[in-house]
Structures are given as structure tokens and as C-alpha cells.
Scaffold this active site. Sequence first.
Site, PDB file in Angstrom:
ATOM      1  N   LYS A   1       4.785  -9.341  -0.407  1.00  0.00           N
ATOM      2  CA  LYS A   1       4.518  -9.437  -1.842  1.00  0.00           C
ATOM      3  C   LYS A   1       3.949  -8.110  -2.355  1.00  0.00           C
ATOM      4  O   LYS A   1       2.818  -7.750  -2.060  1.00  0.00           O
ATOM      5  CB  LYS A   1       3.530 -10.555  -2.175  1.00  0.00           C
ATOM      6  CG  LYS A   1       3.566 -10.831  -3.685  1.00  0.00           C
ATOM      7  CD  LYS A   1       2.326 -11.476  -4.227  1.00  0.00           C
ATOM      8  CE  LYS A   1       1.204 -10.521  -4.492  1.00  0.00           C
ATOM      9  NZ  LYS A   1       1.440  -9.558  -5.599  1.00  0.00           N
TER      10      LYS A   1
ATOM     11  N   SER B   1      -8.451  -5.512  -2.791  1.00  0.00           N
ATOM     12  CA  SER B   1      -9.881  -5.523  -3.101  1.00  0.00           C
ATOM     13  C   SER B   1     -10.664  -6.370  -2.105  1.00  0.00           C
ATOM     14  O   SER B   1     -10.136  -7.327  -1.518  1.00  0.00           O
ATOM     15  CB  SER B   1     -10.098  -6.052  -4.513  1.00  0.00           C
ATOM     16  OG  SER B   1      -9.668  -7.386  -4.592  1.00  0.00           O
TER      17      SER B   1
ATOM     18  N   GLU C   1      -7.395  -4.830   5.020  1.00  0.00           N
ATOM     19  CA  GLU C   1      -7.715  -3.430   4.746  1.00  0.00           C
ATOM     20  C   GLU C   1      -8.218  -3.384   3.319  1.00  0.00           C
ATOM     21  O   GLU C   1      -7.434  -3.546   2.388  1.00  0.00           O
ATOM     22  CB  GLU C   1      -6.479  -2.551   4.970  1.00  0.00           C
ATOM     23  CG  GLU C   1      -6.843  -1.117   5.272  1.00  0.00           C
ATOM     24  CD  GLU C   1      -6.839  -0.258   4.042  1.00  0.00           C
ATOM     25  OE1 GLU C   1      -7.919  -0.162   3.399  1.00  0.00           O
ATOM     26  OE2 GLU C   1      -5.788   0.286   3.709  1.00  0.00           O
TER      27      GLU C   1
ATOM     28  N   CYS D   1      -8.129   4.020  -1.176  1.00  0.00           N
ATOM     29  CA  CYS D   1      -9.232   3.255  -0.568  1.00  0.00           C
ATOM     30  C   CYS D   1     -10.135   4.157   0.257  1.00  0.00           C
ATOM     31  O   CYS D   1     -11.326   3.902   0.373  1.00  0.00           O
ATOM     32  CB  CYS D   1      -8.681   2.115   0.274  1.00  0.00           C
ATOM     33  SG  CYS D   1      -7.334   2.621   1.331  1.00  0.00           S
TER      34      CYS D   1
ATOM     35  N   GLU E   1     -16.901   0.749  -5.519  1.00  0.00           N
ATOM     36  CA  GLU E   1     -15.635   1.477  -5.495  1.00  0.00           C
ATOM     37  C   GLU E   1     -15.123   1.601  -6.934  1.00  0.00           C
ATOM     38  O   GLU E   1     -14.916   0.591  -7.611  1.00  0.00           O
ATOM     39  CB  GLU E   1     -14.623   0.703  -4.642  1.00  0.00           C
ATOM     40  CG  GLU E   1     -13.296   1.415  -4.503  1.00  0.00           C
ATOM     41  CD  GLU E   1     -12.348   0.695  -3.555  1.00  0.00           C
ATOM     42  OE1 GLU E   1     -12.149  -0.523  -3.705  1.00  0.00           O
ATOM     43  OE2 GLU E   1     -11.782   1.367  -2.674  1.00  0.00           O
TER      44      GLU E   1
END
Length: 497
Positions: A195, A248, A269, A303, A400
Site C-alpha cells: 500500500k 509515523s 521503521e 526519517c 520530528e
Amino acid sequence: MAEVEKRGERTLVPTEWTYAPAPESTEIVRLRDAYGLYVGGEWLEPSESYTTLSPSTEEALAEIGQAGPEEVDAAVTAARDAFANGWSALPGSERAKYLYRIARILQERAREFAVLESMNGGKPIKESRDVDLPLAAAHFFYYAGWADKLEYAFPNRRPRPIGVAGQIIPWNFPLLMLSWKIAPALAAGNTVVLKPAETTPLTALLFADVLRQAELPPGVVNIVTGDGRTGAALVKHPGVDKIAFTGSTDVGKAIQRELAGTGTKLTLELGGKAANIIFDDAALDQAVEGIVNGIYFNQGHVCCAGSRLFVQESIYEQTISKLKRRMATLRVGDPLDKNTDVGAINSRMQLERIQELVESGKDEGADIYQPPCRLPEKGYWFVPTVFTNVAQSYRIAQEEIFGPVLSVLTFRTPEEAVEKANNTPYGLSAGIWTEKGSRILWMAQQLRAGVVWANTFNRFDPTSPFGGYKESGFGREGGLHGLEPYLTFDSSEPWGG
Ligand code: NAI
Ligand code: MG
């Protein structure tokens, strides 16, 4: 003609170095008006759809399927059938042929993919062309090489494929994340339901075309588009044996809760808040390039971005002045211009998130610097930003931001650098800049981060494992380590019997 200045007696030099537009043509890309879901080697017409945009122009690019639970079920069924009816029993050397083929086709069609990636995601063409595409092909080449060597990779452990892998990927490196996910899964003999992220589905849908060209058996890879609801349906599906997720931390945690006790394998991850640490003996000009690459590459939608800069106090002023001077030369604008350094923010939602966090930084008392910069009128943009005078407790030092925003902090000793660098819920990556080899090794031991770069930043290679500590997730992608989550082993004979 550009204005010129006379230097000495003869040489004429322009007084201003402006760049003429250097647009990459989009002619190579053939967009369809509407895309289906790629299930069992066929295009399935979706029951619902939405429009995907260009973030740099806000123009509609195509209609995309929003797959519901039934369509996800069809994809999982197709993947299960393909697994049972041949793919898992195929010799590794045969699977490798398909992977090599896919890798070569990606190379052949690299320009088409790079242009489409920049159109749909907003990243500069020089990055999609020189980073995303070469690395995506390299991942397929690399894992093709392992497909017939699994017995040697894991001696005496009898590696076998798991079954159907559900893979959910984000929008920051759409095709590259697809490659990180699909290449090891297929090399290990699994089948896949992938996806893509809702804002960047187009290169994954073009990839379906590559699969057909490579004559991959139908159902081995299925691609279902849609937003988080589609992802959630995939996670919940009982026919999925393994979930691989990049995105996220919040969604990662939700997935982990959902799968607790089900026996479904999981790798996550998630986010990061990497420390990029500059010691006073570092080659400073190189370090400044590393700082810029660390946070402004891909608009900071990375990231492992070096979003927290730690500068040793003795070189603080010098570093900041060099950094600001360098930032003023960054060209922000049209992702399809070959001279662009910083492209469009991926979506309005992400732009608002960046704006909100930047406001919080100002409110909490940090000093903001943004170089003078003219932004296009349409589209989503954010000027490269640096915050100085940042305290560790500020949100901009903790959360973040996932945008082109750097927070600068200082330290005096290596011990203090380690303590501050590790003061985060994340632990994905870190950078160290120093001339001392022994210090690099010592720091790398102390830093709680999955990847530690030394005198460089944001370097990727398919042979090298990547992944996090703490809230950055678990499991590794890339390298030999990246195969393990896609295999099951004979646990009855752990020592080789
Ligand atoms: P997200 O985690 O919501 O999206 C990532 C992928 O997960 C997308 O494909 C999305 O459709 C899917 N997804 C969303 N909800 C889901 C659910 N409940 N179950 C299964 N799949 C689901 O990330 P989003 O909202 O796009 O970005 C928010 C923040 O997350 C960013 O500002 C950034 O800080 C972080 N992020 C980190 C990434 C990384 O590479 N570590 C990538 C993307 C976002
Ligand atoms: Mg989300």
C-alpha cells in the site's frame, strides 16, 4: 546579457550569478486519467476514488483508487494463491531472474520514473534522478543476488518464506521505499500486497507496469492504493503473515497494538530526530555540506534527517556563520528544474505540521533564521530554516518536524554530546564529524542509534542494514539483516542439528 564587471585589464565576469530555468520535460510520462488497483496481475476498478495532486502546482494529476476492506481482501487472496501455486516453490535462481529483470527495467525507465516521482511528490528532479532511482534499482539487483543463496546466508537454519507480506510505505521516498520492501520479500520467496502512501501513489502504479513487463507471475505483487483506512484493513487481514511498516510513530504503535498476540510478524521503521555532531577538529566546510545535506535533502522529509545539530562551543560562531552563508545559496522552487535544491513540501497537511512546529519554536524562545528567498505562488513551500538558541526541552528539539528545519544546540565535551544526543525518544541515525578515528569509534558505541555516519550523512547502500532503536522502531531493512524478517527458520534445530 548579464551585467559584467571588469576584473583586472581583461577578464569579464558577471556581477550576479543567477540561474536560467533548466526544466526537465514531463513528456516522457504518460499519465492515465484514472488508475485501478493492481490485483492478481489485473487492474481492478475501485469502488471509490480520490484525486492525487502535484504539490508544487496543486494541479490534479489523476484519479486514484481508495481500496476498501473487500478490495484489500481480493489482493490478499491473490497474493495467497500466487504463494501457494508456484512462487514459494520456485527455485531461488528463478526468482532471482525476475528480480534482475525488474532492476534492469527500472534502470531503463529511470528517467520516466524520476520525472513522475518529482511530479507527484515534489522532490527535486536531481534527487529523484540521482538518488531515488539508482538506489531503487540497486536494491533489486542486490536482493536478486541473495535469492538463490539463502541457505548460505543462514547456514544450518533452513530458511523458508513466510507467506503473504503486507507492506505499508510513506510518501517521502515512494519508489525507494517500495524497493526496500518488495525486493527482500520476493527474494525470500514471499508474495506481497503493497500500500503506497495516499499522496504519492503514482510511481507504485507505474511499477505495476514494470512487473508486467518483467512477466512476474500474477498475484506475486499486488498494489492497493488508498489512505490510512486501506492500510488498517491490510493490517487487520488474517491472511497476512507479516506486516512491514514505514511511517509515523503513532501509526506504528497502533499497528503493534493491533497485531499483539496474533502471531503476525512485524517490522516498524518509524520516525527520528537524529543528532549531527560537529567537533572542533572537523573539516568545517565539509561538515557544513553535511549539515545542509543532512537536513535540507528531500525538504527534510527524511526519517534519518540530521534535524538536531550539536556544535562544539569553541567553533559555534564560525559554524553558524558558514551555515547561514551556505543556506543563502540553496535554490528553492520547481522540483522539475534541474538546478533546484529544495522542492515542494509533500502535502498541505505536512506543510501545516511544519508551520505549527516552527511557530512553537518561536514561542518557546528560539531564534529563527531563514535566508531571503522568493517562493512560487502556487503549491506547498517552506523556506530552509535554522533555529539557534534552542533548549533541549523545546518541541523543535524533541519532535520530528519532517521538514527543512534545523535546531542547533551546543556541547563542550564528547560525554556531553553523547548525553544530549541520546536525550530523545528516537534512535534511528546520527552523524559525527571529527578528525579523530578513535573518537568516532567511541561515539558510535555510545550513541543509541541504528545508523551512525562518520564525516558524512544520509548515505545509503543496499548492502547496509538500516533501522532504529526505541521509538524509531525495530527490525532492519537492507543487507543480509533485511532478509531475516521475511524468512522463517527451523527453530527445532537452532544450532544446526
Ligand atoms: P502516517 O504514518 O500516517 O503514514 C504512513 C503510511 O501509513 C501511509 O501509507 C498511510 O496511509 C498509512 N497509514 C496511516 N494510518 C494507518 C493505519 N491506521 N493503519 C495502517 N496504515 C496507516 O504518516 P503521515 O500522517 O503521512 O505523516 C505524519 C508524520 O509522520 C510526519 O510529519 C512525520 O513526522 C512522520 N512520518 C515519518 C516517516 C518516516 O519515514 N519515518 C514517513 C512519513 C511520516
Ligand atoms: Mg497519518
